[in-house]
Scaffold this motif. Structure first.
Motif, PDB file in Angstrom:
ATOM      1  N   UNK A 134      38.002  67.299  14.505  1.00 25.81           N
ATOM      2  CA  UNK A 134      37.611  67.582  13.127  1.00 25.81           C
ATOM      3  C   UNK A 134      38.256  66.569  12.190  1.00 25.81           C
ATOM      4  N   UNK A 135      39.537  66.276  12.414  1.00 24.83           N
ATOM      5  CA  UNK A 135      40.225  65.308  11.561  1.00 24.83           C
ATOM      6  C   UNK A 135      39.629  63.915  11.721  1.00 24.83           C
ATOM      7  N   UNK A 136      39.369  63.530  12.952  1.00 26.30           N
ATOM      8  CA  UNK A 136      38.797  62.204  13.209  1.00 26.30           C
ATOM      9  C   UNK A 136      37.409  62.089  12.609  1.00 26.30           C
ATOM     10  N   UNK A 137      36.580  63.111  12.817  1.00 23.56           N
ATOM     11  CA  UNK A 137      35.216  63.031  12.297  1.00 23.56           C
ATOM     12  C   UNK A 137      35.202  63.167  10.783  1.00 23.56           C
ATOM     13  N   UNK A 138      36.143  63.935  10.206  1.00 27.90           N
ATOM     14  CA  UNK A 138      36.231  64.021   8.751  1.00 27.90           C
ATOM     15  C   UNK A 138      36.611  62.665   8.166  1.00 27.90           C
ATOM     16  N   UNK A 139      37.568  61.998   8.826  1.00 25.06           N
ATOM     17  CA  UNK A 139      37.963  60.666   8.394  1.00 25.06           C
ATOM     18  C   UNK A 139      36.774  59.715   8.463  1.00 25.06           C
ATOM     19  N   UNK A 140      36.079  59.754   9.586  1.00 25.17           N
ATOM     20  CA  UNK A 140      34.913  58.882   9.755  1.00 25.17           C
ATOM     21  C   UNK A 140      33.837  59.219   8.731  1.00 25.17           C
ATOM     22  N   UNK A 141      33.665  60.502   8.437  1.00 20.56           N
ATOM     23  CA  UNK A 141      32.702  60.907   7.410  1.00 20.56           C
ATOM     24  C   UNK A 141      33.069  60.361   6.047  1.00 20.56           C
ATOM     25  N   UNK A 142      34.357  60.401   5.728  1.00 17.49           N
ATOM     26  CA  UNK A 142      34.828  59.863   4.449  1.00 17.49           C
ATOM     27  C   UNK A 142      34.611  58.358   4.386  1.00 17.49           C
ATOM     28  N   UNK A 143      34.929  57.672   5.469  1.00 21.32           N
ATOM     29  CA  UNK A 143      34.743  56.216   5.502  1.00 21.32           C
ATOM     30  C   UNK A 143      33.263  55.882   5.343  1.00 21.32           C
ATOM     31  N   UNK A 144      32.396  56.575   6.083  1.00 22.30           N
ATOM     32  CA  UNK A 144      30.964  56.263   6.007  1.00 22.30           C
ATOM     33  C   UNK A 144      30.374  56.650   4.651  1.00 22.30           C
ATOM     34  N   UNK A 145      30.951  57.658   4.010  1.00 22.57           N
ATOM     35  CA  UNK A 145      30.485  58.042   2.671  1.00 22.57           C
ATOM     36  C   UNK A 145      30.684  56.900   1.670  1.00 22.57           C
ATOM     37  N   UNK A 146      31.695  56.078   1.916  1.00 20.32           N
ATOM     38  CA  UNK A 146      31.999  54.940   1.042  1.00 20.32           C
ATOM     39  C   UNK A 146      31.438  53.629   1.591  1.00 20.32           C
ATOM     40  N   UNK A 147      30.333  53.705   2.325  1.00 24.35           N
ATOM     41  CA  UNK A 147      29.784  52.520   2.990  1.00 24.35           C
ATOM     42  C   UNK A 147      29.349  51.418   2.023  1.00 24.35           C
ATOM     43  N   UNK A 155      31.026  50.284  -0.359  1.00 23.81           N
ATOM     44  CA  UNK A 155      32.215  49.470  -0.629  1.00 23.81           C
ATOM     45  C   UNK A 155      32.728  48.810   0.648  1.00 23.81           C
ATOM     46  N   UNK A 156      32.800  49.601   1.740  1.00 26.51           N
ATOM     47  CA  UNK A 156      33.439  49.093   2.952  1.00 26.51           C
ATOM     48  C   UNK A 156      32.462  48.617   4.027  1.00 26.51           C
ATOM     49  N   UNK A 157      31.157  48.796   3.807  1.00 24.51           N
ATOM     50  CA  UNK A 157      30.096  48.384   4.732  1.00 24.51           C
ATOM     51  C   UNK A 157      30.137  49.111   6.084  1.00 24.51           C
ATOM     52  N   UNK A 158      30.881  50.214   6.161  1.00 26.82           N
ATOM     53  CA  UNK A 158      30.983  50.965   7.407  1.00 26.82           C
ATOM     54  C   UNK A 158      30.142  52.233   7.328  1.00 26.82           C
ATOM     55  N   UNK A 159      28.880  52.088   7.658  1.00 25.39           N
ATOM     56  CA  UNK A 159      27.984  53.231   7.714  1.00 25.39           C
ATOM     57  C   UNK A 159      28.341  54.077   8.937  1.00 25.39           C
ATOM     58  N   UNK A 160      27.750  55.244   9.035  1.00 26.12           N
ATOM     59  CA  UNK A 160      27.998  56.073  10.224  1.00 26.12           C
ATOM     60  C   UNK A 160      27.539  55.335  11.487  1.00 26.12           C
ATOM     61  N   UNK A 161      26.480  54.557  11.376  1.00 28.22           N
ATOM     62  CA  UNK A 161      26.027  53.779  12.531  1.00 28.22           C
ATOM     63  C   UNK A 161      27.059  52.729  12.923  1.00 28.22           C
ATOM     64  N   UNK A 162      27.583  51.990  11.940  1.00 27.88           N
ATOM     65  CA  UNK A 162      28.588  50.970  12.234  1.00 27.88           C
ATOM     66  C   UNK A 162      29.847  51.592  12.845  1.00 27.88           C
ATOM     67  N   UNK A 163      30.284  52.727  12.294  1.00 25.21           N
ATOM     68  CA  UNK A 163      31.459  53.410  12.838  1.00 25.21           C
ATOM     69  C   UNK A 163      31.217  53.870  14.268  1.00 25.21           C
TER      70      UNK A 163
END
Length: 131
Positions: free
Chosen positions: A68-81, A83-91
């Motif tokens: 849950x923590x890992x996927x929440x982190x990944x969800x947060x990162x992909x939500x800011x794609x 800015x950071x260019x890390x979509x859920x697909x890229x992650x």
């Protein structure tokens, strides 16, 4: 162990944090997505590939260690794609081999790589649904 650690205060690069996460997941005794669950996930994916309806909701949330923590982190990162260019697909492309650790000595594992990546992408996109 320090849940209050603020990585923004530290002078870590994003690549350092991502590398540390991948290293942590790769050193777990079993992959974050257990091998026994991978077979079921691949079967469920192949059953619903190409259909417009979503897969049925799990009977209970998937319990994958602290996923849950890992996927929440990944969800947060992909939500800011933007800015950071890390979509859920890229992650998912970056992390699926570490999170699932398939046995690449079999032809089944080699032919299922896109399926594995898509499963991790779906976990990131639909974190509240799965966890």
């Amino acid at each position: 162990a320090d849940h209050g650690l603020d990585l923004a205060e530290k002078d870590f690069t994003v690549n350092t944090v991502a590398g540390a996460m991948k290293s942590f997941f790769s050193e777990l005794p079993e992959p974050l997505v257990p091998y026994t669950m991978q077979v079921e996930l691949v079967e469920a994916h192949s059953e619903y590939t190409g259909e417009s309806r979503p897969p049925p909701a799990p009977a209970q949330p998937i319990s994958l260690l602290n996923s849950h923590h890992a996927s929440s982190f990944a969800g947060t990162v992909s939500h800011n794609h933007r800015v950071n260019l890390m979509t859920s697909e890229n992650l998912s492309i970056c992390f699926w081999p570490t999170l699932m650790r398939p046995d690449f000595s079999t032809m089944d594992a080699l032919t299922a790589t896109r399926t594995y990546q898509t499963i991790i992408e779906l976990f990131i996109q639909q974190c509240p649904f799965f966890f």
